[in-house]
Every structure is written in structure tokens, then in C-alpha cells.
Design a protein around this motif. Structure first.
Motif, PDB file in Angstrom:
ATOM      1  N   VAL A 103       0.834  -1.196   0.000  1.00  0.00           N
ATOM      2  CA  VAL A 103       0.000   0.000   0.000  1.00  0.00           C
ATOM      3  C   VAL A 103       0.869   1.247   0.000  1.00  0.00           C
ATOM      4  O   VAL A 103       2.000   1.229   0.497  1.00  0.00           O
ATOM      5  N   LEU A 104       0.330   2.321  -0.568  1.00  0.00           N
ATOM      6  CA  LEU A 104       0.974   3.629  -0.520  1.00  0.00           C
ATOM      7  C   LEU A 104       0.486   4.348   0.728  1.00  0.00           C
ATOM      8  O   LEU A 104      -0.714   4.586   0.888  1.00  0.00           O
ATOM      9  N   ILE A 105       1.414   4.683   1.603  1.00  0.00           N
ATOM     10  CA  ILE A 105       1.064   5.449   2.809  1.00  0.00           C
ATOM     11  C   ILE A 105       0.938   6.907   2.373  1.00  0.00           C
ATOM     12  O   ILE A 105       1.910   7.659   2.365  1.00  0.00           O
ATOM     13  N   LYS A 106      -0.268   7.279   1.961  1.00  0.00           N
ATOM     14  CA  LYS A 106      -0.485   8.593   1.349  1.00  0.00           C
ATOM     15  C   LYS A 106      -0.963   9.645   2.335  1.00  0.00           C
ATOM     16  O   LYS A 106      -1.070  10.814   1.974  1.00  0.00           O
ATOM     17  N   GLU A 107      -1.264   9.240   3.558  1.00  0.00           N
ATOM     18  CA  GLU A 107      -1.739  10.206   4.541  1.00  0.00           C
ATOM     19  C   GLU A 107      -1.450   9.722   5.956  1.00  0.00           C
ATOM     20  O   GLU A 107      -1.307   8.538   6.209  1.00  0.00           O
ATOM     21  N   TRP A 108      -1.353  10.672   6.839  1.00  0.00           N
ATOM     22  CA  TRP A 108      -1.303  10.393   8.278  1.00  0.00           C
ATOM     23  C   TRP A 108      -1.917  11.583   8.976  1.00  0.00           C
ATOM     24  O   TRP A 108      -1.693  12.727   8.566  1.00  0.00           O
ATOM     25  N   LYS A 109      -2.712  11.357  10.002  1.00  0.00           N
ATOM     26  CA  LYS A 109      -3.406  12.421  10.723  1.00  0.00           C
ATOM     27  C   LYS A 109      -2.960  12.390  12.179  1.00  0.00           C
ATOM     28  O   LYS A 109      -3.561  11.693  12.986  1.00  0.00           O
ATOM     29  N   PRO A 110      -1.917  13.146  12.516  1.00  0.00           N
ATOM     30  CA  PRO A 110      -1.438  13.122  13.900  1.00  0.00           C
ATOM     31  C   PRO A 110      -2.494  13.566  14.906  1.00  0.00           C
ATOM     32  O   PRO A 110      -2.516  13.094  16.031  1.00  0.00           O
ATOM     33  N   ILE A 111      -3.373  14.477  14.472  1.00  0.00           N
ATOM     34  CA  ILE A 111      -4.408  14.984  15.370  1.00  0.00           C
ATOM     35  C   ILE A 111      -5.741  14.945  14.639  1.00  0.00           C
ATOM     36  O   ILE A 111      -5.885  15.498  13.551  1.00  0.00           O
TER      37      ILE A 111
END
Length: 136
Positions: A103-111
Motif C-alpha cells: 500500500v501507498l502510505i499517502k496520509e497520516w493524521k497526527p491529530i
């Protein structure tokens, strides 16, 4: 009729078991439909399957402490990594197949969240290449 309750789903990204942070995991795969209808179709639409794709949707419980989920996921942003999901963390077999791919790790939402909410992170990652189902 067989029934199942998800109690111990297994999720691994980049070779790291993230099950302890995972609240929800969904793997969806699909194939494009290609319309090949012609005048010989006698008024019925005819379809063929085209390109396949998939998406891994995950809801994590957030933890920003050192070595926890935030510090694991942050460096992966923008990279393609292997994944494995199973309905149960039990041994892989005919009653517990594993699904693997990349998978492509295209996002991360720390908060993410509102006042009074638990700290959770909802993400969705597109697959890159084939998704494989295996029972061994």
C-alpha cells in the motif's frame, strides 16, 4: 449458517504488527467494468473486467508516545510498504486466510477528533500491485 465476530483481527504494515492500535480494518478490492456492448448484444449490456485495484482502510487508536503508532507511521508517509491482514490473529489456514500486498502510505493524521473524543486516526491507503489471498 456460519457466523463470525471479529475479536482479534491482525494487521501488519511494513512488517510491524499494529493490531494493538487497530480498532477497525477493511480491505476492499475491485475491478473496473469495461462496457463492450455492441449491436450484436441484442439490447443487453455486456461487460468485461478491466484493471484491479484495492484499498486498505484503517482506524487506529492514536498514541504519540515514543515508539508508539505515531512514531511508527510518520516516517512511512509517502512510501509503499507491505501489508498483511487476517480476520483473526490465529495461524493462517483455510479457515483464516491472509491477504497481502503493498500500500501507498499517502496520509497520516497526527491529530483528529473533537472535545471529549478518544484520540483515533482514520486513514485509507490504496494498494500498489497485486493483492494475494493465501491459506498457508
Amino acid at each position: 449458517m456460519p457466523k463470525m465476530v471479529l475479536l482479534a483481527e491482525y494487521l501488519s504494515l511494513n512488517g510491524v504488527d499494529l493490531s494493538e492500535y487497530t480498532r477497525k480494518g477493511e480491505l476492499a478490492v475491485e475491478v473496473e467494468e469495461k462496457d463492450v456492448t455492441n449491436y450484436a448484444s441484442a439490447g443487453w449490456k455486456e461487460l468485461l473486467g478491466g484493471l484491479k485495484s484495492g484499498e486498505l482502510g484503517i482506524e487506529f487508536l492514536q498514541d504519540v508516545a515514543a515508539t508508539k503508532i505515531d512514531s511508527i507511521m510518520w516516517p512511512l508517509l509517502g512510501t509503499v510498504v507491505p501489508f498483511e491482514v487476517r480476520l483473526s490473529n490465529a495461524v493462517v489456514g483455510t479457515s483464516n486466510p491472509k491477504y497481502t500486498g503493498s500500500v501507498l502510505i499517502k496520509e497520516w493524521k497526527p491529530i483528529e477528533g473533537s472535545v471529549g473524543d478518544e484520540a483515533s486516526v482514520g486513514v485509507s491507503y490504496p494498494t500498489s500491485g497485486a493483492v494475494v489471498r493465501a491459506t498457508a
